[in-house]
Each structure stands twice: as C-alpha cells, then as structure tokens.
Design an enzyme around this catalytic site. Structure first.
Site, PDB file in Angstrom:
ATOM      1  N   TYR A  23      36.987  42.129  36.061  1.00 24.37           N
ATOM      2  CA  TYR A  23      38.185  42.462  36.831  1.00 24.37           C
ATOM      3  C   TYR A  23      38.215  41.874  38.238  1.00 24.37           C
ATOM      4  CZ  TYR A  23      38.428  45.763  33.005  1.00 24.37           C
ATOM      5  OH  TYR A  23      38.451  46.315  31.747  1.00 24.37           O
ATOM      6  N   HIS A 101      47.786  42.977  31.874  1.00 25.28           N
ATOM      7  CA  HIS A 101      46.347  43.195  31.837  1.00 25.28           C
ATOM      8  C   HIS A 101      45.688  42.077  32.617  1.00 25.28           C
ATOM      9  CE1 HIS A 101      46.551  46.339  28.783  1.00 25.28           C
ATOM     10  NE2 HIS A 101      47.521  45.623  28.242  1.00 25.28           N
TER      11      HIS A 101
END
Length: 148
Positions: A23, A101
C-alpha cells in the site's frame, strides 16, 4: 456544487503503516490532503469517511442518499470479500458508485463482492487509483470534463 462521498473501508485508516510493500508509505491524512486538493481544483466537494465497521458504512451511505450526495467513491478494503450487507445497501442507492483499490486485487486473488454493484472498478494504480476514480465519477455525474 457536485458532492462526492469517499468511504474508506476497514483498515484504510492505518494506511502508510500497514503493509507498505503493498500500500505504500503515504498516510491516510496525506492521501486525504491529496484528494481534497484534487477536489478543489476540479470543482467538486469531497467528504471522506473512514470506518472499520460495515454497519457504520451502510448507515453513512443511506444518510448520503437522504442528503442528496451526487456520487460515491469507495475503497471497501476489508469489506471487499465479506461485505454482503454492504453490497445489498449499494444496490439500493441511486447515485453512481465507483470502486477503487490501491493494489491489483485480482492479482492478489481477492474477489470483491461489492464490485458487482459499481459502475466501474479501478485497481492497481496505487494512490492514483483514487484520482482516476474521482475523475471517472465526475464524468458519470456530468460535472464537466474530468481534471487531467
């Protein structure tokens, strides 16, 4: 002015600290500032909501419908693979929904149960997925030309 709600699902508040190899290291607060800046430049109002609880997300979405929000951008995160109640809520909403996402969830073997209710899904472009999602949502709403 066009009003967009961004819902950040379970675990997204820990962005920048949790699994940075997937991430990245940008924190949730830093991402919020990037997105608010994009909203100002693009001429829409953006409200950002973080929740770790599916029921809170559902309540916020129904409230958004009552408030006349024009569109929803959401990273369902941890709700992606078990959020059936959230999916049912999304089916009831009349404003467009774009799912985003940070990572390519297909590559990671994750199937999003909420994605089937979205007008589109943008995944795998890091934080740029959010900008792309906001621009796509503005185009769907008819807020003129997406900022580029």
């Amino acid at each position: 002015m066009t009003r967009i709600l961004l819902v950040q699902g379970a675990n997204m508040a820990y962005l920048g600290k949790r699994e940075p190899e997937i991430y990245g290291t940008t924190t949730a607060a830093e991402l919020d500032e990037i997105l608010q800046r994009h909203a100002r430049v693009s001429g829409f109002e953006l409200e950002i909501c973080y929740t770790h609880l599916e029921g809170e997300a559902i309540a916020r979405l129904y409230r958004a419908a009552d408030e006349g929000v024009d569109g929803l951008l959401m990273n369902p995160a941890g709700f992606s693979y078990a959020g059936y109640a959230l999916r049912d809520c999304l089916r009831a909403l009349r404003f467009p929904y774009v799912e985003v996402h940070i990572s390519n969830i297909e590559k990671r073997g994750i199937k999003s149960v909420t994605a089937e209710t979205a007008r589109g899904v943008i995944a795998g472009f890091g934080l740029q997925s959010y900008i792309m999602g906001l621009d796509a949502l503005c185009a769907l709403i008819g807020n003129g030309k997406p900022a580029g």
